[in-house]
Design a protein around this motif. Structure first.
Motif, PDB file in Angstrom:
ATOM      1  N   GLN A  79       0.829  -1.205   0.000  1.00 53.34           N
ATOM      2  CA  GLN A  79       0.000   0.000   0.000  1.00 53.34           C
ATOM      3  C   GLN A  79       0.864   1.256   0.000  1.00 53.34           C
ATOM      4  O   GLN A  79       0.517   2.252  -0.626  1.00 53.34           O
ATOM      5  CB  GLN A  79      -0.940   0.005   1.208  1.00 53.34           C
ATOM      6  N   GLY A  80       1.982   1.210   0.706  1.00 51.98           N
ATOM      7  CA  GLY A  80       2.895   2.346   0.754  1.00 51.98           C
ATOM      8  C   GLY A  80       3.524   2.667  -0.588  1.00 51.98           C
ATOM      9  O   GLY A  80       3.864   3.815  -0.881  1.00 51.98           O
ATOM     10  N   ARG A  81       3.692   1.645  -1.424  1.00 51.67           N
ATOM     11  CA  ARG A  81       4.319   1.835  -2.732  1.00 51.67           C
ATOM     12  C   ARG A  81       3.304   1.922  -3.861  1.00 51.67           C
ATOM     13  O   ARG A  81       3.676   2.016  -5.028  1.00 51.67           O
ATOM     14  CB  ARG A  81       5.286   0.684  -3.010  1.00 51.67           C
ATOM     15  N   ARG A  82       2.038   1.898  -3.539  1.00 46.18           N
ATOM     16  CA  ARG A  82       0.987   1.873  -4.563  1.00 46.18           C
ATOM     17  C   ARG A  82       1.085   3.053  -5.528  1.00 46.18           C
ATOM     18  O   ARG A  82       1.028   2.873  -6.739  1.00 46.18           O
ATOM     19  CB  ARG A  82      -0.378   1.854  -3.888  1.00 46.18           C
ATOM     20  N   LYS A  83       1.211   4.262  -5.013  1.00 50.51           N
ATOM     21  CA  LYS A  83       1.272   5.453  -5.858  1.00 50.51           C
ATOM     22  C   LYS A  83       2.487   5.381  -6.783  1.00 50.51           C
ATOM     23  O   LYS A  83       2.388   5.683  -7.974  1.00 50.51           O
ATOM     24  CB  LYS A  83       1.307   6.713  -4.992  1.00 50.51           C
ATOM     25  N   GLU A  84       3.627   4.969  -6.232  1.00 48.72           N
ATOM     26  CA  GLU A  84       4.853   4.835  -7.029  1.00 48.72           C
ATOM     27  C   GLU A  84       4.654   3.852  -8.189  1.00 48.72           C
ATOM     28  O   GLU A  84       5.046   4.128  -9.318  1.00 48.72           O
ATOM     29  CB  GLU A  84       5.984   4.346  -6.120  1.00 48.72           C
TER      30      GLU A  84
ATOM     31  N   GLU B 205       1.760   2.961  -9.558  1.00 52.27           N
ATOM     32  CA  GLU B 205       0.789   3.529 -10.493  1.00 52.27           C
ATOM     33  C   GLU B 205       1.456   4.522 -11.438  1.00 52.27           C
ATOM     34  O   GLU B 205       1.195   4.518 -12.643  1.00 52.27           O
ATOM     35  CB  GLU B 205      -0.346   4.208  -9.732  1.00 52.27           C
ATOM     36  N   VAL B 206       2.339   5.370 -10.903  1.00 55.46           N
ATOM     37  CA  VAL B 206       3.063   6.344 -11.727  1.00 55.46           C
ATOM     38  C   VAL B 206       3.958   5.624 -12.719  1.00 55.46           C
ATOM     39  O   VAL B 206       4.005   5.968 -13.907  1.00 55.46           O
ATOM     40  CB  VAL B 206       3.877   7.318 -10.836  1.00 55.46           C
ATOM     41  N   ARG B 207       4.672   4.592 -12.252  1.00 55.34           N
ATOM     42  CA  ARG B 207       5.568   3.832 -13.127  1.00 55.34           C
ATOM     43  C   ARG B 207       4.783   3.141 -14.241  1.00 55.34           C
ATOM     44  O   ARG B 207       5.194   3.157 -15.405  1.00 55.34           O
ATOM     45  CB  ARG B 207       6.353   2.811 -12.300  1.00 55.34           C
ATOM     46  N   GLN B 208       3.630   2.554 -13.901  1.00 56.12           N
ATOM     47  CA  GLN B 208       2.821   1.879 -14.911  1.00 56.12           C
ATOM     48  C   GLN B 208       2.247   2.867 -15.925  1.00 56.12           C
ATOM     49  O   GLN B 208       2.180   2.577 -17.118  1.00 56.12           O
ATOM     50  CB  GLN B 208       1.695   1.086 -14.245  1.00 56.12           C
ATOM     51  N   ALA B 209       1.829   4.033 -15.472  1.00 61.39           N
ATOM     52  CA  ALA B 209       1.298   5.056 -16.378  1.00 61.39           C
ATOM     53  C   ALA B 209       2.379   5.506 -17.351  1.00 61.39           C
ATOM     54  O   ALA B 209       2.118   5.685 -18.548  1.00 61.39           O
ATOM     55  CB  ALA B 209       0.758   6.240 -15.583  1.00 61.39           C
ATOM     56  N   GLU B 210       3.597   5.695 -16.873  1.00 59.34           N
ATOM     57  CA  GLU B 210       4.711   6.099 -17.735  1.00 59.34           C
ATOM     58  C   GLU B 210       5.033   4.996 -18.738  1.00 59.34           C
ATOM     59  O   GLU B 210       5.270   5.262 -19.917  1.00 59.34           O
ATOM     60  CB  GLU B 210       5.948   6.443 -16.895  1.00 59.34           C
ATOM     61  N   LYS B 211       5.028   3.770 -18.288  1.00 54.27           N
ATOM     62  CA  LYS B 211       5.281   2.637 -19.187  1.00 54.27           C
ATOM     63  C   LYS B 211       4.215   2.583 -20.275  1.00 54.27           C
ATOM     64  O   LYS B 211       4.523   2.412 -21.453  1.00 54.27           O
ATOM     65  CB  LYS B 211       5.286   1.335 -18.383  1.00 54.27           C
TER      66      LYS B 211
END
Length: 115
Positions: free
Chosen positions: A88-93, A95-101
């Protein structure tokens, strides 16, 4: 690791006869009898269950009562709750990485196909 990788790793242990996928949390007498369990093992880092009617319970109460329960010293204090908190702590990170990919893949596809 994927489930099949973990299962193969556990089955590779010479002390393991079988692996039960999607096992119930609470071990019952019927389960012990049906699967002919001779030993039920858990570590010292445990998570008790909560019964809606009876309250707190020990999911290994039956194996303890039958004398087939063995508790091993946990080498790591990592719990399921700790893993969930990490994810849960890394969820935002993530999501950002997947959006960029996804953005880069879309750009590559448009360039390749002239869109």
């Amino acid at each position: 690791m994927a489930m099949h990788e973990r299962v193969l790793g556990v089955l590779g242990c010479r002390h393991v006869d079988d692996v039960l996928l999607d096992a119930p949390w609470v071990i019952t007498r019927e389960m012990v009898a049906t699967l002919q369990l001779s030993v039920v093992v858990r570590g010292t880092t445990v998570r008790d269950c909560e019964d809606a009617v009876a309250g707190p319970c020990d999911p290994h109460a039956v194996p303890v009562e039958l004398g087939i329960h063995v508790q091993l010293e946990s080498q790591v204090g990592l719990t399921l709750d700790a893993i969930v908190d990490r994810l849960q702590g890394r969820r935002k990170e993530v999501e950002v990485r997947q959006a960029e990919k996804q953005r880069r893949e879309g750009e590559w596809y448009r360039q390749k196909h002239g869109l």
